[in-house]
Enzyme design. Structure first.
Site, PDB file in Angstrom:
ATOM      1  N   MET A 150      40.259  42.600  37.331  1.00  0.00           N
ATOM      2  CA  MET A 150      41.065  43.013  38.485  1.00  0.00           C
ATOM      3  C   MET A 150      42.262  42.078  38.616  1.00  0.00           C
ATOM      4  SD  MET A 150      38.653  44.776  41.240  1.00  0.00           S
ATOM      5  CE  MET A 150      38.098  43.338  42.100  1.00  0.00           C
ATOM      6  N   LEU A 165      44.211  36.410  36.970  1.00  0.00           N
ATOM      7  CA  LEU A 165      43.410  35.848  35.880  1.00  0.00           C
ATOM      8  C   LEU A 165      43.318  34.329  35.945  1.00  0.00           C
ATOM      9  CD1 LEU A 165      44.599  38.048  32.851  1.00  0.00           C
ATOM     10  CD2 LEU A 165      42.805  38.503  34.528  1.00  0.00           C
ATOM     11  N   HIS A 193      38.589  34.321  32.758  1.00  0.00           N
ATOM     12  CA  HIS A 193      39.041  35.540  32.071  1.00  0.00           C
ATOM     13  C   HIS A 193      39.528  35.228  30.661  1.00  0.00           C
ATOM     14  CE1 HIS A 193      39.772  36.860  36.396  1.00  0.00           C
ATOM     15  NE2 HIS A 193      39.030  37.843  35.924  1.00  0.00           N
ATOM     16  N   GLY A 216      31.179  39.466  32.725  1.00  0.00           N
ATOM     17  CA  GLY A 216      30.838  38.093  33.088  1.00  0.00           C
ATOM     18  C   GLY A 216      29.470  37.996  33.748  1.00  0.00           C
ATOM     19  N   LYS A 272      28.875  35.902  35.883  1.00  0.00           N
ATOM     20  CA  LYS A 272      29.177  35.546  37.280  1.00  0.00           C
ATOM     21  C   LYS A 272      28.850  36.720  38.218  1.00  0.00           C
ATOM     22  CE  LYS A 272      31.965  34.028  40.745  1.00  0.00           C
ATOM     23  NZ  LYS A 272      32.327  35.326  41.274  1.00  0.00           N
ATOM     24  N   MET A 327      34.375  29.854  38.694  1.00  0.00           N
ATOM     25  CA  MET A 327      35.744  30.363  38.775  1.00  0.00           C
ATOM     26  C   MET A 327      35.730  31.797  39.287  1.00  0.00           C
ATOM     27  SD  MET A 327      37.892  28.785  35.699  1.00  0.00           S
ATOM     28  CE  MET A 327      37.881  27.018  35.437  1.00  0.00           C
ATOM     29  N   SER A 362      38.709  34.809  41.121  1.00  0.00           N
ATOM     30  CA  SER A 362      40.076  35.071  41.610  1.00  0.00           C
ATOM     31  C   SER A 362      40.161  34.803  43.102  1.00  0.00           C
ATOM     32  CB  SER A 362      40.460  36.524  41.323  1.00  0.00           C
ATOM     33  OG  SER A 362      40.334  36.775  39.940  1.00  0.00           O
TER      34      SER A 362
HETATM   35  O1  PAF Z   1      34.287  42.357  37.622  1.00  0.00           O
HETATM   36  C1  PAF Z   1      35.393  42.869  37.926  1.00  0.00           C
HETATM   37  O2  PAF Z   1      36.434  42.209  37.913  1.00  0.00           O
HETATM   38  C2  PAF Z   1      35.439  44.335  38.308  1.00  0.00           C
HETATM   39  O3  PAF Z   1      34.331  44.708  39.047  1.00  0.00           O
HETATM   40  C3  PAF Z   1      35.642  45.271  37.103  1.00  0.00           C
HETATM   41  C4  PAF Z   1      34.458  45.221  36.153  1.00  0.00           C
HETATM   42  C5  PAF Z   1      36.914  44.896  36.377  1.00  0.00           C
HETATM   43  C6  PAF Z   1      35.770  46.717  37.591  1.00  0.00           C
HETATM   44  O4  PAF Z   1      36.843  46.862  38.447  1.00  0.00           O
END
Ligand code: PAF
Length: 301
Positions: free
Chosen positions: A41, A44, A48, A159, A161, A196, A198
């Site tokens: 999303m 980053l 990521h 992840g 996480k 970590m 966002s």
């Molecule tokens: O984990 C995330 O960042 C979100 O849930 C994903 C998997 C990108 C779906 O929007």
């Protein structure tokens, strides 16, 4: 590596930025060899880039999607406030060696004139995050299914996480017979233990200190189970909760669960069951954070 925006014509060693489904499919079709998809999303961070790094070791090309998915946010959640930094994200993907970045608009992925579809994994998503955020996992499943249908990757990185998300998506892939190999990426932590995320960007300095309560609670659980041999899940959960409260975290949950089914435990048997998963979630001010840690048993596969 550098990024090309606008047209998706790939230049030598450049990261191709696509914004429409058509462009993304065309870019994908031109890639020879194995492809890994890293869905994100945006906003980053090093966690990521670790996904991209690990996937580069497995696949010939790594594609990253950057899309703040509205369907996984409930009313009153932080969709509008979710951190966004698209141009910086594209640069980070390029530096990390991604072959492409897909940054669609909301209307591109959810055409307003088309009827929507729900995908649900009720047995894994009713509790924990699903209880706190009704509809969240339907939104996650829907967008991940769309991305998989656009890119048909060989690998999908997810992840640890977002532990429950990982289990829910795995179940969706298995039940819908979607042919992709999940790559589980271990949680990347700051030196002081904070996982970590966002959302950490939204913490001020004092909240950042308080947020350490999530990982400290997990370490406390690990010490109780692995070093002191505590077998009563409620005793461990109570101890985790106390650590979080001592950090002024508004606790959503602090629990021990079965690592695959996410079911409740009557007894902690780390050596017999292949480990248990400890999960924490709570609010520091208005920022909601989650974390988890495997206790006992073998390392994550
Ligand atoms: O984990 C995330 O960042 C979100 O849930 C994903 C998997 C990108 C779906 O929007």
């Amino acid at each position: 590596m550098t990024a090309t925006t606008g047209q998706h014509a790939r230049q030598d060693m450049q990261t191709v930025v696509t914004r429409t489904v058509g462009q993304a499919r065309e870019h994908r079709a031109g890639l020879q060899g194995k492809v890994a998809l890293v869905p994100t999303m945006g906003a980053l961070h090093d966690g990521h880039t670790e996904h991209i790094r690990i996937c580069r070791g497995l696949a010939d090309h790594v594609l990253v999607s950057v899309f703040v998915n509205p369907t996984q946010f409930g009313p009153g959640e932080d969709f509008q406030k979710y951190p966004r930094s698209q141009e910086v994200d594209i640069k980070k993907c390029a530096q990390a060696g991604a072959a492409g970045v897909f940054t669609p608009s909301v209307d591109e992925l959810y055409p307003p004139t088309k009827p929507g579809v729900d995908i649900e994994v009720p047995s894994l998503s009713a509790d924990l995050e699903g209880q706190q955020r009704p509809g969240h996992f339907q939104g996650v499943c829907r967008v991940v299914a769309k991305l998989l249908n656009i890119f048909h990757p060989d690998f999908l990185s997810l992840g640890q996480k977002d532990y429950q998300q990982l289990r829910v998506i795995e179940a969706m892939l298995a039940d819908l017979m979607m042919h992709v190999r999940v790559v589980e990426i271990p949680t990347v932590r700051e030196p002081d233990g904070l996982a970590m995320s966002s959302r950490n960007r939204s913490l001020d300095a004092e909240q950042r200190q308080r947020a350490l309560g999530l990982s400290k609670a997990l370490r406390q659980a690990r010490s109780l189970v692995e070093e002191e041999g505590e077998t009563d899940p409620q005793a461990v959960e109570q101890a985790m909760c106390s650590v979080m409260q001592a950090h002024q975290i508004d606790v959503d949950y602090a629990v021990l669960r079965h690592p695959k089914t996410l079911g409740e435990l009557t007894c902690v048997e780390p050596t017999l069951t292949g480990g248990v998963i400890a999960l924490t979630a709570g609010r520091v001010g208005t920022v909601r954070l989650i974390d988890n840690m495997r206790l006992g048993g073998p390392a994550e596969k």
